[in-house]
Design a protein around this motif. Structure first.
Motif, PDB file in Angstrom:
ATOM      1  N   UNK A 103       0.805  -1.219   0.000  1.00  0.00           N
ATOM      2  CA  UNK A 103       0.000   0.000   0.000  1.00  0.00           C
ATOM      3  C   UNK A 103       0.842   1.276   0.000  1.00  0.00           C
ATOM      4  N   UNK A 104       1.784   1.400   0.891  1.00  0.00           N
ATOM      5  CA  UNK A 104       2.580   2.622   0.980  1.00  0.00           C
ATOM      6  C   UNK A 104       3.299   2.945  -0.314  1.00  0.00           C
ATOM      7  N   UNK A 105       3.950   1.955  -0.869  1.00  0.00           N
ATOM      8  CA  UNK A 105       4.669   2.133  -2.133  1.00  0.00           C
ATOM      9  C   UNK A 105       3.717   2.546  -3.256  1.00  0.00           C
ATOM     10  N   UNK A 106       2.595   1.864  -3.334  1.00  0.00           N
ATOM     11  CA  UNK A 106       1.625   2.149  -4.390  1.00  0.00           C
ATOM     12  C   UNK A 106       1.041   3.556  -4.253  1.00  0.00           C
ATOM     13  N   UNK A 107       0.760   3.976  -3.031  1.00  0.00           N
ATOM     14  CA  UNK A 107       0.214   5.321  -2.798  1.00  0.00           C
ATOM     15  C   UNK A 107       1.200   6.376  -3.280  1.00  0.00           C
ATOM     16  N   UNK A 108       2.463   6.236  -2.919  1.00  0.00           N
ATOM     17  CA  UNK A 108       3.474   7.210  -3.339  1.00  0.00           C
ATOM     18  C   UNK A 108       3.650   7.214  -4.855  1.00  0.00           C
ATOM     19  N   UNK A 109       3.617   6.052  -5.449  1.00  0.00           N
ATOM     20  CA  UNK A 109       3.749   5.946  -6.902  1.00  0.00           C
ATOM     21  C   UNK A 109       2.582   6.626  -7.622  1.00  0.00           C
ATOM     22  N   UNK A 110       1.361   6.343  -7.191  1.00  0.00           N
ATOM     23  CA  UNK A 110       0.181   6.963  -7.797  1.00  0.00           C
ATOM     24  C   UNK A 110       0.221   8.480  -7.607  1.00  0.00           C
ATOM     25  N   UNK A 111       0.609   8.929  -6.421  1.00  0.00           N
ATOM     26  CA  UNK A 111       0.693  10.375  -6.149  1.00  0.00           C
ATOM     27  C   UNK A 111       1.661  11.046  -7.112  1.00  0.00           C
ATOM     28  N   UNK A 112       2.811  10.427  -7.337  1.00  0.00           N
ATOM     29  CA  UNK A 112       3.783  10.983  -8.276  1.00  0.00           C
ATOM     30  C   UNK A 112       3.256  10.993  -9.699  1.00  0.00           C
ATOM     31  N   UNK A 113       2.720   9.877 -10.134  1.00  0.00           N
ATOM     32  CA  UNK A 113       2.241   9.756 -11.515  1.00  0.00           C
ATOM     33  C   UNK A 113       1.053  10.664 -11.807  1.00  0.00           C
ATOM     34  N   UNK A 114       0.223  10.899 -10.824  1.00  0.00           N
ATOM     35  CA  UNK A 114      -0.989  11.702 -10.997  1.00  0.00           C
ATOM     36  C   UNK A 114      -0.745  13.177 -10.651  1.00  0.00           C
ATOM     37  N   UNK A 147       4.759  15.005  -1.889  1.00  0.00           N
ATOM     38  CA  UNK A 147       3.806  16.097  -1.693  1.00  0.00           C
ATOM     39  C   UNK A 147       3.344  16.095  -0.234  1.00  0.00           C
ATOM     40  N   UNK A 148       2.477  17.027   0.103  1.00  0.00           N
ATOM     41  CA  UNK A 148       1.948  17.092   1.464  1.00  0.00           C
ATOM     42  C   UNK A 148       1.098  15.857   1.762  1.00  0.00           C
ATOM     43  N   UNK A 149       1.062  15.477   3.036  1.00  0.00           N
ATOM     44  CA  UNK A 149       0.287  14.320   3.476  1.00  0.00           C
ATOM     45  C   UNK A 149      -0.561  14.729   4.673  1.00  0.00           C
ATOM     46  N   UNK A 150      -1.850  14.430   4.591  1.00  0.00           N
ATOM     47  CA  UNK A 150      -2.746  14.617   5.730  1.00  0.00           C
ATOM     48  C   UNK A 150      -3.084  13.239   6.269  1.00  0.00           C
ATOM     49  N   UNK A 151      -2.738  13.001   7.519  1.00  0.00           N
ATOM     50  CA  UNK A 151      -3.037  11.732   8.156  1.00  0.00           C
ATOM     51  C   UNK A 151      -4.276  11.928   9.025  1.00  0.00           C
ATOM     52  N   UNK A 152      -5.316  11.201   8.686  1.00  0.00           N
ATOM     53  CA  UNK A 152      -6.580  11.286   9.412  1.00  0.00           C
ATOM     54  C   UNK A 152      -6.596  10.203  10.471  1.00  0.00           C
ATOM     55  N   UNK A 153      -6.631  10.617  11.721  1.00  0.00           N
ATOM     56  CA  UNK A 153      -6.693   9.655  12.813  1.00  0.00           C
ATOM     57  C   UNK A 153      -8.082   9.035  12.829  1.00  0.00           C
TER      58      UNK A 153
END
Length: 159
Positions: A103-114, A147-153
């Motif tokens: 998940x973490x890797x995929x999220x960062x990859x999608x964020x970069x590509x998009x 990019x910026x990250x918002x972590x929702x508790x």
């Protein structure tokens, strides 16, 4: 700071609903577009892929993996489309996608590509030894996102 492209990392849990609502609020305030994303984990069925003399176990394992992925993808598609429809009903340009992997890797990859300028991700509240053994997607994303990250508790692991 104004955000234009918000990547929303979701799972099918009740925490996913909390994350979606927060992202929806931010997208509305910023007139931003959203990309809803879900990562299908690569989970192995109970049957180990050990080969027998004729390779039947390996063939059965492969079939079981394919069936599991098809079912998981079908479920994810259904709730991602429901989230997308809710966002579009609020006049927020929204699309969705999914991948198989970590998940973490995929999220960062999608964020970069998009070209996301904000990632909204949840946190279950794991700490100490539980975080060491089970990992932390939000921690991975915070330290590796471009990019910026918002972590929702959300709901903690003990709840």
């Amino acid at each position: 700071m104004s955000y234009q492209s918000i990547l929303v990392a979701l799972d099918g849990s009740s925490q996913g609903k909390i994350i979606f609502e927060k992202a929806l609020e931010l997208a509305k305030k910023n007139n931003a577009k959203m990309m809803l994303f879900h990562c299908l984990p690569f989970e192995q069925p109970e049957m180990a892929p050990y080969s027998d003399l004729y390779g039947q176990n390996l063939a059965n394992f492969s079939r079981m993996m394919q069936e599991s992925l098809v079912e998981s993808e079908k479920d994810a598609r259904q709730w991602l489309e429901a989230y997308r429809d809710r966002a579009i009903a609020r006049n927020i340009q929204t699309e969705w996608t999914w991948k198989i992997g970590e998940a973490g890797k995929c999220i960062c990859e999608i964020a970069n590509n998009w070209n996301a300028d904000l990632i909204v991700v949840g946190r279950r509240g794991r700490q100490g030894i539980a975080e060491v053994f089970l990992g932390s997607v939000s921690n991975y994303v915070i330290h590796r996102a471009s990019c910026s990250v918002l972590v929702v508790q959300g709901i903690t692991a003990s709840e």
